[in-house]
Design an enzyme around this catalytic site. Structure first.
Site, PDB file in Angstrom:
ATOM      1  CG  ASP A   1      -1.890   1.082   1.515  1.00 13.63           C
ATOM      2  OD1 ASP A   1      -1.541   2.108   0.659  1.00 13.63           O
ATOM      3  OD2 ASP A   1      -2.876   1.194   2.207  1.00 13.63           O
TER       4      ASP A   1
ATOM      5  CG  ASN B   1       0.907   1.491 -12.711  1.00 14.53           C
ATOM      6  OD1 ASN B   1       0.663   2.084 -13.969  1.00 14.53           O
ATOM      7  ND2 ASN B   1       0.120   0.793 -12.120  1.00 14.53           N
TER       8      ASN B   1
ATOM      9  CE1 TYR C   1      -4.330  10.560 -12.892  1.00 14.37           C
ATOM     10  CE2 TYR C   1      -4.759  11.716 -14.468  1.00 14.37           C
ATOM     11  CZ  TYR C   1      -4.071  10.781 -14.161  1.00 14.37           C
ATOM     12  OH  TYR C   1      -3.329   9.824 -14.852  1.00 14.37           O
TER      13      TYR C   1
ATOM     14  CE  LYS D   1      -0.749  10.501 -12.464  1.00 15.34           C
ATOM     15  NZ  LYS D   1      -0.051   9.274 -12.213  1.00 15.34           N
TER      16      LYS D   1
ATOM     17  CB  THR E   1      -7.651   1.789 -16.824  1.00 16.38           C
ATOM     18  OG1 THR E   1      -7.496   3.197 -16.581  1.00 16.38           O
ATOM     19  CG2 THR E   1      -6.156   1.482 -17.739  1.00 16.38           C
TER      20      THR E   1
END
Length: 237
Positions: free
Chosen positions: A57, A80, A157, A161, A192
Site C-alpha cells: 500500500d 505506476n 489528478y 501529475k 482502465t
C-alpha cells in the site's frame, strides 16, 4: 537485462499489470505490487513466469517498510500506482479530494522511491519509471493550442501529475552521478478503471505499457530526467 528484477506498484490491473506482464515476458523477475492480496494473486497467476506478489500500500509507511525489507535485489522501480477521485474543475474540488489524490500520486511515489533507493543503489543499472499523464503537462494545458480542456477539469489528478513530473526531474538530478535513469511516461488515455473517462476509452493498456518497458530497460546511454509519450516522443513539461 533478463537477469534483472523489477517492482511495479499498482500492478494488479490496468497499465501496471500489463507492464508487469511484459517485463516478465522479457525474462525479468517481477514483483507485482498490490494493495489487495486477492487481486494481486490473481494477477500473479495470470502473468505467470517469474511474477511474485508483494502486498504493498503506497500510502502506508508500515506497508512500504515491510516490503522494502523483503526485497534484496532490485534494478527497476516502476511507480505506476495512481488514483483519480473526481473529474471536477478546481473551483468545485474539495480539499479532501486533493489530499487523497496527492497521498497516492505524489507522497506515495516519494515514500516508495526513497524506501527502495538503498537496494536500487546496489544495482549496476538502476532505473526508475514514473507513470505520469499528458494531462499533467502545463504546456499542453495552456494557450490556444492546448491539447486538454482549459476549464480546470480533473484538477486534483492533473496537478498531482504535474507535481510528479517535477519530482522526476529532481530525482534524475539527484541520482545522475550514480548511474540512475529516472524518467516520466505519458501513457495516453487507456481503457482502465482510473475514472469514467478512461473506462470509456478504447485505448489499449498494452501499448502504454510497452513505452514504460522501454524506459525500464534503457541502455546506459539512454536519457534521464525526461518526460516521454508512450510512443517515445518528448512531452513538454
Amino acid at each position: 537485462m533478463n537477469d534483472s528484477t523489477a517492482l511495479v506498484t499498482g500492478a494488479n490491473k490496468g497499465i501496471g499489470k500489463e507492464i508487469a506482464r511484459q517485463l516478465a515476458a522479457a525474462g525479468l523477475t517481477v514483483y507485482v505490487g498490490s494493495r489487495d492480496p486477492e487481486r494481486g494473486q490473481r494477477a500473479v497467476d495470470e502473468i505467470g513466469g517469474s511474477a511474485r506478489l508483494l502486498i504493498l500500500d503506497v500510502t502506508n509507511d508500515q506497508s512500504i517498510a515491510e516490503v522494502a525489507r523483503q526485497v534484496e535485489d532490485l534494478d527497476i522501480l516502476v511507480n505506476n500506482a495512481g488514483i483519480s477521485v473526481d473529474l471536477n474543475p478546481v473551483t468545485e474540488t474539495d480539499v479532501d479530494s486533493f489530499r487523497r489524490t496527492y497521498e497516492t500520486n505524489v507522497f506515495g511515489i516519494v515514500a516508495v522511491t526513497n524506501a527502495f533507493l538503498p537496494v536500487l543503489r546496489r544495482s549496476a543499472r538502476p532505473r526508475i519509471v514514473n507513470i505520469s499523464s499528458g494531462t499533467g503537462s502545463l504546456d499542453w494545458s495552456t494557450g490556444p493550442q492546448a491539447r486538454f480542456p482549459t476549464t480546470g477539469s480533473l484538477a486534483a489528478y492533473r496537478s498531482s501529475k504535474a507535481a510528479l513530473n517535477a519530482l522526476t526531474i529532481f530525482y534524475a538530478q539527484a541520482l545522475a552521478g550514480e548511474g540512475f535513469k529516472v524518467n516520466a511516461l505519458a501513457p495516453g488515455l487507456r481503457k482502465t478503471d482510473l475514472n469514467a473517462t478512461a473506462a470509456a476509452s478504447g485505448g489499449d493498456p498494452a501499448e502504454a505499457a510497452a513505452g514504460a518497458v522501454r524506459l525500464a530497460l534503457l541502455p546506459d546511454d539512454g536519457p534521464t530526467g525526461e518526460f516521454l509519450s508512450w510512443d517515445g516522443t518528448p512531452v513538454p513539461w
